[in-house]
Every structure is written in C-alpha cells, then in structure tokens.
Design a protein around this motif. Structure first.
Motif, PDB file in Angstrom:
ATOM      1  N   ILE A 161       0.916  -1.207  -0.044  1.00 17.65           N
ATOM      2  CA  ILE A 161       0.007   0.071   0.067  1.00 17.65           C
ATOM      3  C   ILE A 161       0.846   1.262   0.097  1.00 17.65           C
ATOM      4  O   ILE A 161       2.047   1.108   0.535  1.00 17.65           O
ATOM      5  N   ASN A 162       0.270   2.391  -0.560  1.00 24.86           N
ATOM      6  CA  ASN A 162       1.215   3.556  -0.738  1.00 24.86           C
ATOM      7  C   ASN A 162       0.658   4.559   0.346  1.00 24.86           C
ATOM      8  O   ASN A 162      -0.576   5.041   0.045  1.00 24.86           O
ATOM      9  N   VAL A 163       1.725   5.013   1.290  1.00 25.88           N
ATOM     10  CA  VAL A 163       1.300   6.320   2.058  1.00 25.88           C
ATOM     11  C   VAL A 163       2.470   7.113   2.012  1.00 25.88           C
ATOM     12  O   VAL A 163       3.630   6.733   2.587  1.00 25.88           O
ATOM     13  N   PRO A 164       2.678   8.198   0.914  1.00 23.59           N
ATOM     14  CA  PRO A 164       3.845   8.990   0.804  1.00 23.59           C
ATOM     15  C   PRO A 164       4.168   9.639   2.080  1.00 23.59           C
ATOM     16  O   PRO A 164       3.500   9.843   3.021  1.00 23.59           O
ATOM     17  N   LEU A 165       5.578   9.798   2.213  1.00 24.97           N
ATOM     18  CA  LEU A 165       6.084  10.358   3.575  1.00 24.97           C
ATOM     19  C   LEU A 165       5.340  11.432   4.131  1.00 24.97           C
ATOM     20  O   LEU A 165       5.200  11.716   5.069  1.00 24.97           O
ATOM     21  N   ASN A 166       5.226  12.595   3.062  1.00 24.52           N
ATOM     22  CA  ASN A 166       4.551  13.954   3.291  1.00 24.52           C
ATOM     23  C   ASN A 166       3.233  13.464   3.891  1.00 24.52           C
ATOM     24  O   ASN A 166       2.857  14.288   4.572  1.00 24.52           O
ATOM     25  N   ASP A 167       2.458  12.502   3.957  1.00 25.69           N
ATOM     26  CA  ASP A 167       1.363  12.072   4.129  1.00 25.69           C
ATOM     27  C   ASP A 167       1.160  11.127   5.545  1.00 25.69           C
ATOM     28  O   ASP A 167      -0.089  10.955   5.942  1.00 25.69           O
ATOM     29  N   ILE A 168       2.456  10.638   6.065  1.00 23.70           N
ATOM     30  CA  ILE A 168       2.447   9.835   6.911  1.00 23.70           C
ATOM     31  C   ILE A 168       1.851  10.043   8.268  1.00 23.70           C
ATOM     32  O   ILE A 168       1.064   9.135   8.940  1.00 23.70           O
ATOM     33  N   ARG A 169       1.976  11.325   8.567  1.00 19.34           N
ATOM     34  CA  ARG A 169       1.278  11.871   9.909  1.00 19.34           C
ATOM     35  C   ARG A 169      -0.203  11.773   9.780  1.00 19.34           C
ATOM     36  O   ARG A 169      -0.961  11.566  10.933  1.00 19.34           O
ATOM     37  N   ASN A 170      -0.686  11.822   8.550  1.00 24.63           N
ATOM     38  CA  ASN A 170      -2.287  11.968   8.528  1.00 24.63           C
ATOM     39  C   ASN A 170      -2.677  10.571   8.533  1.00 24.63           C
ATOM     40  O   ASN A 170      -3.955  10.356   8.841  1.00 24.63           O
ATOM     41  N   ALA A 171      -1.828   9.536   8.445  1.00 24.41           N
ATOM     42  CA  ALA A 171      -2.122   8.033   8.207  1.00 24.41           C
ATOM     43  C   ALA A 171      -2.294   7.511   9.917  1.00 24.41           C
ATOM     44  O   ALA A 171      -2.813   6.437  10.236  1.00 24.41           O
ATOM     45  N   VAL A 172      -1.533   8.201  10.767  1.00 20.18           N
ATOM     46  CA  VAL A 172      -1.617   7.945  12.187  1.00 20.18           C
ATOM     47  C   VAL A 172      -3.101   8.003  12.635  1.00 20.18           C
ATOM     48  O   VAL A 172      -3.721   8.818  12.510  1.00 20.18           O
ATOM     49  N   GLY A 173      -3.784   6.707  13.318  1.00 22.58           N
ATOM     50  CA  GLY A 173      -5.111   6.737  13.366  1.00 22.58           C
ATOM     51  C   GLY A 173      -5.922   6.143  12.279  1.00 22.58           C
ATOM     52  O   GLY A 173      -6.922   5.725  12.613  1.00 22.58           O
ATOM     53  N   VAL A 174      -5.358   6.095  11.060  1.00 23.76           N
ATOM     54  CA  VAL A 174      -6.167   5.337   9.908  1.00 23.76           C
ATOM     55  C   VAL A 174      -5.523   4.083   9.644  1.00 23.76           C
ATOM     56  O   VAL A 174      -6.511   3.135   9.527  1.00 23.76           O
ATOM     57  N   LEU A 175      -4.300   3.767   9.744  1.00 26.61           N
ATOM     58  CA  LEU A 175      -3.659   2.573   9.553  1.00 26.61           C
ATOM     59  C   LEU A 175      -3.991   1.891  10.777  1.00 26.61           C
ATOM     60  O   LEU A 175      -3.915   2.460  11.974  1.00 26.61           O
ATOM     61  N   SER A 176      -4.438   0.681  10.854  1.00 28.01           N
ATOM     62  CA  SER A 176      -4.690  -0.420  11.832  1.00 28.01           C
ATOM     63  C   SER A 176      -3.396  -0.674  12.526  1.00 28.01           C
ATOM     64  O   SER A 176      -2.411  -0.913  12.274  1.00 28.01           O
ATOM     65  N   LYS A 177      -3.436  -0.396  13.945  1.00 29.79           N
ATOM     66  CA  LYS A 177      -2.187  -0.758  14.794  1.00 29.79           C
ATOM     67  C   LYS A 177      -2.431  -2.092  15.113  1.00 29.79           C
ATOM     68  O   LYS A 177      -1.326  -2.618  15.864  1.00 29.79           O
ATOM     69  N   ASN A 178      -3.213  -2.875  14.745  1.00 30.20           N
ATOM     70  CA  ASN A 178      -3.399  -4.472  14.837  1.00 30.20           C
ATOM     71  C   ASN A 178      -2.833  -5.107  13.758  1.00 30.20           C
ATOM     72  O   ASN A 178      -2.357  -6.295  13.628  1.00 30.20           O
ATOM     73  N   THR A 179      -2.016  -4.251  12.693  1.00 30.93           N
ATOM     74  CA  THR A 179      -1.121  -4.834  11.537  1.00 30.93           C
ATOM     75  C   THR A 179       0.221  -4.441  11.654  1.00 30.93           C
ATOM     76  O   THR A 179       0.457  -3.078  11.806  1.00 30.93           O
TER      77      THR A 179
END
Length: 358
Positions: free
Chosen positions: A298-316
C-alpha cells in the motif's frame, strides 16, 4: 470517595507511594474504582492480566494454584501491593464483605514509576557546577510532555528505560515566541522538537505560495524527518503563540530515540514477516509506487504519513520501504513513536532484485 481521599488511598499503595501530589492526581484520572458485592469472585470474567489491582476497601479471600488461602484486608500490608503479581496464579477469590478494587494499567504505571525514579538517578543528573540540574530535571518531569497521557501516546512510551536518564540530562527547554520561526525550509537539520506548551504551524513553499500542512499543539513533535534522512528541512515551522519547547540535538536524538525505535530488517526476513501477515508500506511518491511497487504494497507517501496515524490499523504490522531506506526510516519513526509495529526494509528497494517488484 472525595478527590483528596482518593489521593490518600493511592499514596498508600506500592509503588505509587513514591509519587508527589501532582502525579497522584494525574494517575487518578487513569484509575478505575469498582465495587464487588459480598460473596462474588471479583476476578471471574475480569482477569488481572495487564493491570495492577489493589484492594482498597473490605476483605477478600484469595485461593492460589498451590492451594494456599490468603485473607487480604484493605488496611493490611498485603493490600498495599497489587494482587497476584508475585504469588502463584489465582484459582479463585471471594469477597468476604462488600469490597472496592482499584485498577490501573500496568504499562502506564510502570512508565510513570520509571520516569519518576530516573529523576533521582545519577544518569539524570549533571555536574553540580551546572545551574539547577536537579531542579531542571524535576521541572521536565512535571511538565506536560511527561504527563501520563504523553507517556502513553508519545515517543517516550516506547523509549528503552536505559535511555531515560541520558535523555533527561541532554534535553533542553527553550522559550518560543509568537511568530518565531523554529525551523526554516531548506536549512540543515539540527534539533528534534517537542511542544510543551503553545501552538505552531507547519508550511511548505509550493509554487511560490506557502501552503499550510499542519497545525501543532502541546504534546506534538516535529523536526525528526531531516535528522533521520540526513536531508534538509522540508518545511517551515512557525510559532502561532508564545510557548515552551523541548529540543534534543541531532546526535542525541539519533542515539537515544531513533536508534531504539527503528527495527531494520533484510529483504528475506521482511518477506517472511509479510507472509506471516505484515503489510508492505511504500512511502515514496505515487508515481514511484506505481512504477515498481512490491506485491501487495500500500502507498502512503512520507509527506502524508502523519495523516495516516489513526487511520492505519495498529493491529497490523508493517514493513516500510522506499528507494534507499532514508524516507522509510523517517516514516517508520513517526509510526513507531505513535505505537505502530513497524520494521524498515534495510537499504530499501536497492537491496532486492528487480524481478521481485511489480
């Protein structure tokens, strides 16, 4: 129970008794008090795992796996310590009277005790010739950055205890003023910053216009990307109010925070992790990702990685990669300090055969 009585109850418990009044009030917000009727087993369906549980009112009989029966009274020495931590496994328990139990999260309690103890450890003290060393350490520990909430959710939650004393010794406290530029886009990376109080804004120059990327508040961190990737600052951070910042020099940050949080793994081991349920996380730009991504990534560019916190599953669990390993190291640190299970593909795509890429 009234607030002051609650604090007195906490102050009688171990190892909580070492806390000062402010810390006790803070911990109080994270404790749960429950009442159990006479004759019931308080642990049936409510296991002790992951919690420190104290008897604070009444009498409780506990039967251990070795057949030993123990009567615990709320005013006894036994009650000052968490139930079932050192003894054999509990088989059954009975409330001999109406009882009250106090539950606290094991990890949070251990983190708070560890940080407080390090305030008085030799590693956390600087030479007496340096002004106010002990007072400075105490001030740091009493600051918002080391609150119970931040110890649960910030980079400090995952910091090895061996590094705590050194961190307290090396971290600096600075005043910051409204409209002051803390980091300027294009400059060399020199410090890692944590906001103790105040607000800041992150902006980047795009087509001659400053584009606002994020608003930062107390408890937020910034400045790590340039330090980890050994590149220039990619954005400008400006204070939007007066505030107080904590900062750590680049070398201290790399030694005490980045290195312990980053797990680098070779390609074959990374493949085994993915086969076992981990997910490839590509932090390059979308055109790069589309050109030669790894299967299933899956692709989450570095400049968007902070926005992915809370969206990406912490169980994975994730295996993060980029072209060389620089961008992925920065992304992995941001995720790791937010509590994600992350590995970094060492040397990135440069380390694997083209035939393995899509």
């Amino acid at each position: 129970m009234q607030d002051i009585l609650d604090i007195r109850v906490l102050a009688a418990l171990e190892p909580i008794s070492s806390f000062g009044p402010a810390r006790l009030r803070e911990l109080l917000e994270y404790c749960h008090l429950e009442t159990v009727a006479q004759g019931l087993d308080p642990f049936k369906g409510r296991p002790l795992h992951g919690q420190s549980v104290y008897l604070v009112k009444g009498e409780l009989e506990v039967v251990y796996a070795d057949g030993n029966h123990v009567l615990i009274r709320a005013d006894s020495e036994w009650a000052r310590h968490p139930i079932g931590k050192r003894q054999p496994e509990i088989q059954a328990a009975t409330a001999l009277t109406r009882i009250q139990l106090l539950r606290a999260d094991d990890d949070l309690l251990d983190q708070m005790v560890t940080w407080d103890q390090f305030a008085y450890h030799e590693d956390a003290k600087v030479p007496a010739a340096q002004e106010g060393s002990e007072a400075a350490v105490k001030r740091l520990l009493n600051s918002g950055m080391f609150s119970a909430e931040n110890l649960s959710n910030s980079p400090f939650a995952h910091l090895p205890s061996a590094n705590i004393g050194k961190l307290l010794n090396r971290i600096e406290v600075i005043a910051a003023w409204d409209k002051e530029i803390i980091i300027r886009e294009g400059d060399e990376g020199d410090y890692y910053y944590l906001i103790e109080s105040g607000r800041a804004q992150v902006a980047r120059l795009v087509g001659g216009t400053h584009m606002v990327l994020a608003e930062l508040k107390a408890g937020d961190v910034f400045g790590e990307e340039a330090l980890i990737s050994d590149s220039k600052r990619n954005a400008t951070v400006t204070m939007k109010s007066n505030g107080v910042l904590l900062r750590l020099k680049k070398q201290d940050f790399l030694e005490l925070m980045q290195e312990p949080l980053l797990r680098k793994t070779g390609y074959q081991e990374a493949k085994r992790k993915v086969d076992g349920g981990a997910v490839w996380l590509d932090v390059r730009h979308p055109p790069e990702y589309r050109y030669d991504k790894l299967p299933g990534a899956i692709n989450v560019p570095l400049n968007d990685i902070r926005n992915a916190v809370g969206v990406l599953s912490k169980n994975t669990p994730y295996v993060v990669y980029c072209q060389s390993g620089r961008r992925s190291a920065a992304a992995a640190f941001i995720l790791a300090q937010a509590g994600y299970k992350v590995d970094v593909l060492e040397n990135g795509l440069w380390s694997i055969p083209k035939s393995e890429q899509q």
